[in-house]
Design a protein around this motif. Sequence first.
Motif, short mmCIF file in Angstrom:
data_model
loop_
_atom_site.label_atom_id
_atom_site.label_comp_id
_atom_site.label_asym_id
_atom_site.label_seq_id
_atom_site.Cartn_x
_atom_site.Cartn_y
_atom_site.Cartn_z
N UNK A 60 20.14 -16.40 27.28
CA UNK A 60 19.91 -16.98 26.23
C UNK A 60 21.31 -16.73 25.11
N UNK A 61 21.94 -17.52 24.99
CA UNK A 61 23.30 -17.17 23.88
C UNK A 61 22.81 -16.41 22.61
N UNK A 62 23.14 -15.39 22.41
CA UNK A 62 22.76 -14.66 21.27
C UNK A 62 23.93 -14.61 20.09
N UNK A 63 25.07 -14.81 20.39
CA UNK A 63 26.15 -14.52 19.52
C UNK A 63 27.30 -15.25 19.85
N UNK A 64 27.80 -16.22 19.06
CA UNK A 64 29.17 -16.68 18.99
C UNK A 64 30.02 -16.18 18.00
N UNK A 73 28.50 -17.44 13.83
CA UNK A 73 27.39 -18.32 13.03
C UNK A 73 26.54 -17.37 11.98
N UNK A 74 26.36 -18.07 10.92
CA UNK A 74 26.03 -17.38 9.62
C UNK A 74 27.06 -16.67 8.86
N UNK A 83 27.93 -26.20 15.87
CA UNK A 83 27.12 -26.50 17.10
C UNK A 83 28.25 -26.27 18.24
N UNK A 95 21.98 -12.73 26.19
CA UNK A 95 20.93 -11.75 26.40
C UNK A 95 19.83 -12.44 27.13
N UNK A 96 19.48 -11.94 28.47
CA UNK A 96 18.71 -12.85 29.13
C UNK A 96 18.95 -14.16 29.27
N UNK A 148 22.48 -30.89 24.71
CA UNK A 148 21.08 -31.62 24.40
C UNK A 148 20.09 -30.38 24.37
N UNK A 149 18.82 -30.87 23.83
CA UNK A 149 17.66 -29.99 23.63
C UNK A 149 17.07 -29.21 25.21
N UNK A 150 16.69 -27.98 25.07
CA UNK A 150 16.43 -27.45 26.49
C UNK A 150 17.57 -26.95 27.27
N UNK A 151 18.80 -26.91 26.42
CA UNK A 151 20.11 -26.32 27.16
C UNK A 151 20.53 -27.44 28.28
#
Lengths: 415, 288
Positions: free
Chosen positions: A191-195, A214-215, A229, A188-189, A255-258
């Motif tokens: 950004x990964x929002x669902x795996x 996830x969760x 991960x 979404x925009x 890594x951090x910051x994609x």
Amino acid sequence: MAFKDMATRNLTILLLFLLFLITLGVIYLPVYFNKDWVTSSFAAISAVTTIVILDCSLRRLKRIKLPKLVEFPLYENSIEVKEVDFFQSIEAKLRKKGFKILRGSDNLWCAHKNGFGSWGSVIFHIAIVICLMGFSLNFYFGFRGYTMLYEGVPTKYPEEIETEVKGRFFKFGEPYTLSLEQYQVEFEDTTPTRFYGTILFENGFNTSVEPVEVNKPAKHQGVFWRFAKWGYSTKLQITKGNEVIFNNWVNIMTNPGYSFVDRFVLEDKSEWEIELLPNCRRNQEGELYSHDPEPLNPWIKIVQLDKGKEKASQYIPLRQLAKVSEYKVGFSDYRFWQLVDVSSDPGEYVIYIGCLLMVIGLAWRLLFISKTIYFKEESEVSLHGEESTVLYWTSRAAYFNELFQEDVKRMLKDL
Amino acid sequence: MTTAEQVFFIITIGCYVLLTLIYLGWLLFGRSDKGRNIEKFLILGGLGSNIILIFLRVSATGRLPVKTIYELNLVTAALIVIAFLYMKRRYPGIALIGTICMPFAFIALGLGLSTANDMTPLTPAYKSSWLVVHVIFALIATACFVFATSSSAMYLLKKRHADNGSARFENLPSLNMLEELAFKLVLVGFLAETVMLLSGSIWAKLLWGSFWSWDPVESWSLACWIAYGLYIHLRVSLKWRGKRLAWICIGCLAVNLFSFWFIGLVTPKTYHSLDQVITPWDQQENSK
């Protein structure tokens, strides 16, 4: 007895202070310090602290008695009784609020409620012991590990599981294979929002499919499989002259910051660094970059290293080839990898029960505060010879005398 | 931040600053009946505007305001004012505690504004039913602890003057009442903090496979919980009262605010941001 009580209370404070120090110490201890040791010490001290407090609470409970209907030493407040049914009104109101009315001799009476309030503290501390028992069960009978899953590629349980922690009495069950199917990543925009996907479990006789997200871990034969991960794998073909020296998937670290960068070494000892640019764009200076994790226009930057330093590099778009020094590198495909956390926790539900009881115990302690109001009725004759009745009262509440007195004043005023 | 958000943000901050000035005036020069209507108008206006601000944020992002410090602080400020309003309604004589509660509310808003307030969507890790429980109870706990500390600070102020034989600050509630108010709100906050810790660790189990990983944010929250546990035991078991207990209450809030507002600044390597880029696995790899 009093001395023993005091010693126990001081010990409680000391132990709590020690727990506070350990907790803060963990953050600032050097990284090589063994955190398992800290966890064990913390659990042991918590257990001792809780048992000491529990002992203290139980002894306090023993001393709790119903209020005695003797004359109270000091009646702090008074109210003049003007109406005949005033006493009935007070009694009705107090009964409505859950007070029990105890009548003594002659003009003395009292209203009392929540004598069982202290049990909340006992429930809370027993609950901590239950939680610690749950953790012990996990420690001795459970295990924790991890494995990599790729879409459609079977993984063997337990052979291909990297064990991180294994309880002394834990035994792996029957072997089976599992594979990640229908794996999807939603963005979404950018950004990964669902795996999400499903895991197919097979043991040669039976198959079962469990959804995983996830969760929302998948569960099979008492073992939980949860997405921990994620990252990209790229399919590379590297040739030197006419010889194909590498034709496989390379897993790239997230890594951090994609930023998706990793290093690998080939059989001919050549060192490489690969960076995936999932949504590759060109800036005003003509340089290629990607800030988004969504694979809208995937490129790779492949770097040949010489003793860790860049020797040659090239940007390659998907399904293209490029020359890097004496090698030819092809980037033919990409896919996702998932690091999956695997665990078996026989004490999990014991911990949940403990957690629930902790909340119940604390809420109980807070809602059921022991409260008593002592009343004394007296007839008085004024200077003008008029006879009147005065109600003297004083209130006592566990921990909140002053606030309870305000409540009683308001209640009597409203009558 | 949308234009509507900016407008309501200014209204909220304005109301809270004016309320602080009114309470400060009452504290220093005595309470006036004239100001009561203005106080009522400002407190309801400020809280109403704060709540509208939260709804505007929810409608702009399409999700609960739980990701950035700005969003969390919007809710924290509203909860601080709600806690104050509830206690003031229950015990009308305690309005002057607002002298400290209100600045906390507008400092929370200001601090939130100074941090990044981007409207990025929630990453998969945030998509859990435990999120609401965990965050709401964390913020309720902070609001209660702020009220308790305000009460303790007022206790110290009044006690200092009472010990010197001065009748100044007589308009504050009695010392016993201030102390009991602080303890009551600490108990409520402790319950909320317990729910926050437990829901957080259950969520961590579902998400990362471990109830506890000694992450700096986790550890500071646990330290805060133990600190308040100590406060409660000192009062209940050792019967501590007075100045030293009030100072401990202030110290406990410092631990709480550090774990909430500042830990991310001094310890950036936390996986508690839930962007699933740094996980417990990374921490373990780094510590090897």
